[in-house]
Design an enzyme around this catalytic site. Structure first.
Site, PDB file in Angstrom:
ATOM      1  N   SER A 125       0.856  -1.330   0.284  1.00  0.00           N
ATOM      2  CA  SER A 125       0.046  -0.137  -0.042  1.00  0.00           C
ATOM      3  C   SER A 125       1.008   1.098   0.121  1.00  0.00           C
ATOM      4  O   SER A 125       2.255   0.907   0.318  1.00  0.00           O
ATOM      5  CB  SER A 125      -0.888   0.103   1.072  1.00  0.00           C
ATOM      6  OG  SER A 125      -1.234   1.641   1.385  1.00  0.00           O
ATOM      7  N   TYR A 150      -2.253  -1.218  10.517  1.00  0.00           N
ATOM      8  CA  TYR A 150      -2.435  -1.764   9.147  1.00  0.00           C
ATOM      9  C   TYR A 150      -1.381  -1.158   8.422  1.00  0.00           C
ATOM     10  O   TYR A 150      -0.470  -2.202   7.742  1.00  0.00           O
ATOM     11  CB  TYR A 150      -3.751  -1.006   9.357  1.00  0.00           C
ATOM     12  CG  TYR A 150      -3.530  -1.185   7.626  1.00  0.00           C
ATOM     13  CD1 TYR A 150      -3.883  -2.785   6.807  1.00  0.00           C
ATOM     14  CD2 TYR A 150      -3.321  -0.225   6.628  1.00  0.00           C
ATOM     15  CE1 TYR A 150      -3.762  -2.496   5.731  1.00  0.00           C
ATOM     16  CE2 TYR A 150      -3.799  -0.224   5.023  1.00  0.00           C
ATOM     17  CZ  TYR A 150      -4.165  -1.494   3.988  1.00  0.00           C
ATOM     18  OH  TYR A 150      -3.868  -2.083   3.453  1.00  0.00           O
ATOM     19  N   LYS A 154       2.031  -3.971   6.776  1.00  0.00           N
ATOM     20  CA  LYS A 154       1.933  -3.589   5.228  1.00  0.00           C
ATOM     21  C   LYS A 154       4.152  -3.238   5.115  1.00  0.00           C
ATOM     22  O   LYS A 154       4.653  -4.062   3.946  1.00  0.00           O
ATOM     23  CB  LYS A 154       1.546  -2.391   4.711  1.00  0.00           C
ATOM     24  CG  LYS A 154      -0.060  -3.024   3.928  1.00  0.00           C
ATOM     25  CD  LYS A 154      -0.198  -4.252   4.044  1.00  0.00           C
ATOM     26  CE  LYS A 154      -1.621  -4.931   3.160  1.00  0.00           C
ATOM     27  NZ  LYS A 154      -2.519  -6.183   2.719  1.00  0.00           N
ATOM     28  N   PHE A 179      -2.285   2.885  -4.670  1.00  0.00           N
ATOM     29  CA  PHE A 179      -2.616   3.752  -4.463  1.00  0.00           C
ATOM     30  C   PHE A 179      -4.019   3.623  -3.724  1.00  0.00           C
ATOM     31  O   PHE A 179      -4.104   2.829  -2.863  1.00  0.00           O
ATOM     32  CB  PHE A 179      -2.289   4.665  -5.126  1.00  0.00           C
ATOM     33  CG  PHE A 179      -0.726   4.963  -5.107  1.00  0.00           C
ATOM     34  CD1 PHE A 179       0.186   4.273  -5.529  1.00  0.00           C
ATOM     35  CD2 PHE A 179      -0.608   6.247  -4.533  1.00  0.00           C
ATOM     36  CE1 PHE A 179       1.178   4.555  -5.065  1.00  0.00           C
ATOM     37  CE2 PHE A 179       0.240   6.448  -4.338  1.00  0.00           C
ATOM     38  CZ  PHE A 179       1.824   5.570  -4.470  1.00  0.00           C
ATOM     39  N   ASN A 200     -14.034   4.919   3.315  1.00  0.00           N
ATOM     40  CA  ASN A 200     -13.172   5.593   2.956  1.00  0.00           C
ATOM     41  C   ASN A 200     -13.964   6.137   2.248  1.00  0.00           C
ATOM     42  O   ASN A 200     -15.426   6.059   1.922  1.00  0.00           O
ATOM     43  CB  ASN A 200     -12.746   4.040   1.977  1.00  0.00           C
ATOM     44  CG  ASN A 200     -11.170   3.299   2.605  1.00  0.00           C
ATOM     45  OD1 ASN A 200     -11.406   2.499   2.644  1.00  0.00           O
ATOM     46  ND2 ASN A 200     -10.733   3.967   2.681  1.00  0.00           N
TER      47      ASN A 200
HETATM   48  P1  NAD Z   1     -11.314  -6.974   1.148  1.00  0.00           P
HETATM   49  O1  NAD Z   1     -11.276  -7.462   2.598  1.00  0.00           O
HETATM   50  O2  NAD Z   1     -12.147  -6.992   0.121  1.00  0.00           O
HETATM   51  O3  NAD Z   1     -11.213  -8.512   1.179  1.00  0.00           O
HETATM   52  C1  NAD Z   1      -9.963  -9.572   1.667  1.00  0.00           C
HETATM   53  C2  NAD Z   1     -10.080 -10.525   1.900  1.00  0.00           C
HETATM   54  O4  NAD Z   1      -9.232 -11.427   3.002  1.00  0.00           O
HETATM   55  C3  NAD Z   1     -11.580 -10.431   2.830  1.00  0.00           C
HETATM   56  O5  NAD Z   1     -12.273 -11.369   1.340  1.00  0.00           O
HETATM   57  C4  NAD Z   1     -11.160 -11.452   3.627  1.00  0.00           C
HETATM   58  O6  NAD Z   1     -12.309 -11.942   4.236  1.00  0.00           O
HETATM   59  C5  NAD Z   1     -10.155 -12.075   3.584  1.00  0.00           C
HETATM   60  N1  NAD Z   1      -9.421 -12.200   5.014  1.00  0.00           N
HETATM   61  C6  NAD Z   1      -8.592 -11.528   5.511  1.00  0.00           C
HETATM   62  N2  NAD Z   1      -7.694 -11.904   6.535  1.00  0.00           N
HETATM   63  C7  NAD Z   1      -7.629 -13.701   6.385  1.00  0.00           C
HETATM   64  C8  NAD Z   1      -7.573 -14.701   6.864  1.00  0.00           C
HETATM   65  N3  NAD Z   1      -6.598 -14.666   7.799  1.00  0.00           N
HETATM   66  N4  NAD Z   1      -7.709 -15.896   6.360  1.00  0.00           N
HETATM   67  C9  NAD Z   1      -8.449 -15.972   4.868  1.00  0.00           C
HETATM   68  N5  NAD Z   1      -9.027 -14.537   4.549  1.00  0.00           N
HETATM   69  C10 NAD Z   1      -8.776 -13.200   5.103  1.00  0.00           C
HETATM   70  O7  NAD Z   1      -9.743  -5.701   0.819  1.00  0.00           O
HETATM   71  P2  NAD Z   1      -9.405  -5.588  -0.624  1.00  0.00           P
HETATM   72  O8  NAD Z   1     -10.076  -4.296  -0.772  1.00  0.00           O
HETATM   73  O9  NAD Z   1      -9.941  -6.459  -1.277  1.00  0.00           O
HETATM   74  O10 NAD Z   1      -8.139  -5.089  -0.021  1.00  0.00           O
HETATM   75  C11 NAD Z   1      -7.466  -6.513  -0.606  1.00  0.00           C
HETATM   76  C12 NAD Z   1      -5.349  -6.696  -0.178  1.00  0.00           C
HETATM   77  O11 NAD Z   1      -4.890  -5.374  -0.667  1.00  0.00           O
HETATM   78  C13 NAD Z   1      -5.519  -6.367   1.499  1.00  0.00           C
HETATM   79  O12 NAD Z   1      -4.533  -7.114   1.990  1.00  0.00           O
HETATM   80  C14 NAD Z   1      -5.572  -4.826   1.553  1.00  0.00           C
HETATM   81  O13 NAD Z   1      -4.697  -4.896   2.677  1.00  0.00           O
HETATM   82  C15 NAD Z   1      -4.328  -3.900   0.631  1.00  0.00           C
HETATM   83  N6  NAD Z   1      -4.911  -3.115   0.036  1.00  0.00           N
HETATM   84  C16 NAD Z   1      -6.344  -2.516   0.229  1.00  0.00           C
HETATM   85  C17 NAD Z   1      -6.202  -1.437  -0.487  1.00  0.00           C
HETATM   86  C18 NAD Z   1      -7.963  -0.847  -0.554  1.00  0.00           C
HETATM   87  O14 NAD Z   1      -7.606   1.018  -0.491  1.00  0.00           O
HETATM   88  N7  NAD Z   1      -8.811  -1.677  -0.618  1.00  0.00           N
HETATM   89  C19 NAD Z   1      -5.336  -0.309  -0.397  1.00  0.00           C
HETATM   90  C20 NAD Z   1      -3.821  -0.541  -0.118  1.00  0.00           C
HETATM   91  C21 NAD Z   1      -3.936  -2.354  -0.241  1.00  0.00           C
HETATM   92  N1  UFG Z   2     -11.758  11.356   3.144  1.00  0.00           N
HETATM   93  C1  UFG Z   2     -13.366  12.645   3.795  1.00  0.00           C
HETATM   94  N2  UFG Z   2     -14.283  12.257   3.868  1.00  0.00           N
HETATM   95  C2  UFG Z   2     -14.367  10.331   4.108  1.00  0.00           C
HETATM   96  C3  UFG Z   2     -13.358   9.333   3.599  1.00  0.00           C
HETATM   97  C4  UFG Z   2     -12.122  10.478   3.613  1.00  0.00           C
HETATM   98  O1  UFG Z   2     -12.864  13.591   3.685  1.00  0.00           O
HETATM   99  O2  UFG Z   2     -15.691  10.200   4.530  1.00  0.00           O
HETATM  100  C5  UFG Z   2     -11.000  12.157   2.794  1.00  0.00           C
HETATM  101  C6  UFG Z   2      -9.282  11.679   3.325  1.00  0.00           C
HETATM  102  O3  UFG Z   2      -9.391  12.076   4.270  1.00  0.00           O
HETATM  103  C7  UFG Z   2      -8.565  11.896   2.274  1.00  0.00           C
HETATM  104  C8  UFG Z   2      -9.218  11.241   1.033  1.00  0.00           C
HETATM  105  O4  UFG Z   2     -10.820  11.514   1.096  1.00  0.00           O
HETATM  106  O5  UFG Z   2      -8.092  12.490   2.084  1.00  0.00           O
HETATM  107  C9  UFG Z   2      -9.224   9.959   0.949  1.00  0.00           C
HETATM  108  O6  UFG Z   2      -9.294   9.100   1.902  1.00  0.00           O
HETATM  109  P1  UFG Z   2      -9.687   7.988   1.836  1.00  0.00           P
HETATM  110  O7  UFG Z   2      -9.870   7.281   3.386  1.00  0.00           O
HETATM  111  O8  UFG Z   2     -11.116   6.996   0.847  1.00  0.00           O
HETATM  112  O9  UFG Z   2      -8.289   6.621   1.639  1.00  0.00           O
HETATM  113  P2  UFG Z   2      -6.848   6.958   2.040  1.00  0.00           P
HETATM  114  O10 UFG Z   2      -6.069   7.911   1.251  1.00  0.00           O
HETATM  115  O11 UFG Z   2      -7.299   7.469   3.913  1.00  0.00           O
HETATM  116  O12 UFG Z   2      -6.415   5.088   2.894  1.00  0.00           O
HETATM  117  C10 UFG Z   2      -6.373   5.175   1.249  1.00  0.00           C
HETATM  118  C11 UFG Z   2      -6.557   3.215   2.298  1.00  0.00           C
HETATM  119  C12 UFG Z   2      -5.688   2.722   2.790  1.00  0.00           C
HETATM  120  C13 UFG Z   2      -4.469   3.244   2.025  1.00  0.00           C
HETATM  121  C14 UFG Z   2      -4.222   4.245   1.512  1.00  0.00           C
HETATM  122  C15 UFG Z   2      -2.988   4.340   0.411  1.00  0.00           C
HETATM  123  O13 UFG Z   2      -8.367   3.194   3.392  1.00  0.00           O
HETATM  124  O14 UFG Z   2      -6.215   1.776   3.456  1.00  0.00           O
HETATM  125  O15 UFG Z   2      -5.073   4.471   0.671  1.00  0.00           O
HETATM  126  O16 UFG Z   2      -3.007   3.171  -0.352  1.00  0.00           O
HETATM  127  F1  UFG Z   2      -3.011   2.316   3.302  1.00  0.00           F
END
Ligand code: NAD
Ligand code: UFG
Length: 337
Positions: A125, A150, A154, A179, A200
Site C-alpha cells: 500500500s 495496519y 504492510k 494507491f 473510505n
Molecule cells: P477485502 O477486505 O475486500 O478483501 C480481503 C479478503 O481477505 C476478505 O475477503 C477477507 O475475508 C479475507 N481475509 C482476511 N483475513 C483473512 C485470513 N486470516 N484468512 C483468509 N482470508 C482472510 O479488502 P480489499 O480491499 O480487497 O484488499 C485486498 C488487499 O489489498 C488487502 O491486503 C488490503 O490490505 C490491500 N490494500 C487495499 C487497499 C484498499 O484501499 N482497498 C489499499 C491498499 C492495499
Molecule cells: N475522506 C473524507 N471523508 C470521508 C472519507 C475520506 O473527506 O468520509 C478524505 C480523506 O480525508 C482523504 C481522502 O478522502 O483525504 C481519501 O480517504 P480514504 O479513507 O478513502 O483513503 P486514504 O488515502 O486515507 O487511505 C486509503 C486506504 C488505506 C491505504 C491508503 C493508501 O484506506 O488502506 O489508501 O493506499 F493504505
C-alpha cells in the site's frame, strides 16, 4: 498459470479473478470470509461464464487447511490479498491486525515453500511511504513512519518477504503498492461491500448518493492543496486487477524482487471526486466540511513509470469511469451482496 488467490472473495480479489481468467489463467481461492460474502464468487463465476470458481473457506493462519489445499491443487504462484484492512480498527485492535496479517502471511509462505511454490504477489500500500518525502512518489522514495498498525503490517511484511527472497533466490516476490482503489466491474455485479459505516471516501459518497447516509463529511479544507482538501491517486479496481496479471509476467521472467507503485499518477482532491460523481451520475451528494481526520496526509500520488516500463502496465480508466462504475454497483446493489 494456476494461481492461489488468498482473500479472493474480497473487493480487489474478485476483480482480479476476472482478469486472471480473461488472460487464460486459472485460480483457486481461499478466504475465511471475515470481510466478504461467498455470493461475490458466485457472481465472478457468472461474469466469467464458469459454473463455479474453486473455493475453500480456509484461514491463512490454518496450516492444516492450507496444506490440504496445496496437496490437492498444484499452484504456480500466489496472489496474496488476505488481510484485515481497516485503518481505524487497527488502532483499536493492534494485536488482532499483527496476528492476522503477519502471522497469517508467515504461515502461508511456510506452506508455500514446503510445496515448492515460491512465487508471490503481495498487496502492499501507498501507506508504507508515510508522509511521503517526494511527490509524485517513486519506488525509490524512502519508506516512512506509518500512522497506524495496519500500515505497519504492510511495511513489515514487505521486509519479511524481501528477506525471504534474499536468503532463497528461488523465490520471486512482487510487492504492489496500491494507491486508492475505487470503481467496480462495469457489469455492476461486483464491487466494494464495506461492513458498517464506510471509512473510505468512495463508498461513503455512494452511500450518501443512494440515501443510506445523510451527508458526506469532508475531512479538512485547509490542506496545502489547490482546493484545501486531501489529494489522492484514485485508481479503478479493474486497472488494479490487471496489474496483477502483468506482475505474473515478471514472475515468469524470474524477477527476484519487484516493487511497483500501482496508481494512475494523477492526484484528485476530495471535492474533485465529489464534483465528478455529481456531474457524471446526475445525483446529488450533500457534504459539509469537518475537521481534519487524524493521521491523514495532504497529498499522495505516484509516478507509475516503473510499472509501465517493466510490467507493461498502465491505467486505462479515468476519473469519470471510476465514479460511473462505483455508482452503477451501489445503485444496483444498495445493500451490497
Ligand atoms: P477485502 O477486505 O475486500 O478483501 C480481503 C479478503 O481477505 C476478505 O475477503 C477477507 O475475508 C479475507 N481475509 C482476511 N483475513 C483473512 C485470513 N486470516 N484468512 C483468509 N482470508 C482472510 O479488502 P480489499 O480491499 O480487497 O484488499 C485486498 C488487499 O489489498 C488487502 O491486503 C488490503 O490490505 C490491500 N490494500 C487495499 C487497499 C484498499 O484501499 N482497498 C489499499 C491498499 C492495499
Ligand atoms: N475522506 C473524507 N471523508 C470521508 C472519507 C475520506 O473527506 O468520509 C478524505 C480523506 O480525508 C482523504 C481522502 O478522502 O483525504 C481519501 O480517504 P480514504 O479513507 O478513502 O483513503 P486514504 O488515502 O486515507 O487511505 C486509503 C486506504 C488505506 C491505504 C491508503 C493508501 O484506506 O488502506 O489508501 O493506499 F493504505
Amino acid at each position: 498459470m494456476n494461481i492461489l488467490v488468498t482473500g479472493g472473495a474480497g473487493f480487489i480479489g474478485t476483480h482480479t479473478l476476472i482478469e486472471l481468467y480473461k488472460a487464460g489463467h486459472t485460480a483457486v481461492v481461499i478466504d475465511n470470509l471475515s470481510n466478504s460474502n461467498p455470493e461475490s464468487l458466485r457472481r465472478v463465476a457468472e461474469i466469467i461464464g464458469l459454473p463455479e470458481i474453486p473455493f475453500y473457506k480456509v484461514d491463512i493462519r490454518d496450516r492444516e487447511g492450507l496444506e490440504a489445499v496445496f496437496s490437492k491443487h498444484k499452484c504456480d504462484a500466489c496472489i496474496h490479498f488476505a488481510g484485515l484492512k481497516a485503518v481505524g480498527e487497527s488502532v483499536e485492535k493492534p494485536w488482532e491486525y499483527y496476528e492476522n496479517n503477519i502471522n497469517g502471511t508467515l504461515v502461508l509462505v511456510d506452506v508455500m515453500r514446503h510445496h515448492g511454490c515460491k512465487n508471490i504477489i503481495f498487496s502492499s500500500s501507498a501507506t508504507i511511504y508515510g508522509d511521503p518525502a517526494e511527490i509524485p512518489i517513486t519506488e525509490n522514495c524512502p519508506k516512512g513512519q506509518c500512522t497506524n498498525p495496519y500500515g505497519w503490517t504492510k511495511s513489515m511484511l514487505e521486509q519479511v518477504l524481501m528477506d525471504i527472497q534474499k536468503a532463497d533466490p528461488e523465490w520471486n516476490v512482487v510487492l504492489l503498492r496500491y494507491f486508492n482503489p475505487v470503481g467496480a466491474h462495469p457489469s455492476g455485479r461486483i464491487g466494494e461491500n464495506p461492513n458498517g459505516i464506510p471509512n473510505n471516501l468512495m463508498p461513503y459518497i455512494t452511500q450518501v448518493a443512494v440515501g443510506k447516509r445523510k451527508e458526506l463529511g469532508v475531512f479538512g479544507n485547509d490542506y496545502p492543496t489547490p482546493d484545501g482538501t486531501g489529494v489522492r491517486d484514485y485508481i479503478h479496481v479493474c486497472d488494479l486487477a490487471a496489474a496483477h496479471v502483468c506482475a505474473l509476467h515478471a514472475i515468469d521472467r524470474k524477477c527476484g524482487i519487484g516493487i511497483y507503485n500501482i496508481g494512475t499518477g494523477h492526484g484528485y482532491s476530495v471535492l474533485d471526486m465529489v464534483n465528478a460523481f455529481i456531474r457524471v451520475n446526475h445525483v446529488d451528494v450533500p457534504y459539509s466540511i469537518k475537521p481534519r481526520r487524524a493521521g491523514d496526509i495532504a497529498t499522495c500520488y505516484c509516478n507509475p513509470a516503473k510499472a509501465a516500463a517493466e510490467l507493461g502496465w498502465r491505467a486505462q480508466y479515468g476519473i469519470d469511469d471510476m465514479v460511473r462504475d462505483s455508482w452503477h454497483w451501489q445503485r444496483n446493489n444498495p445493500d451490497g451482496y
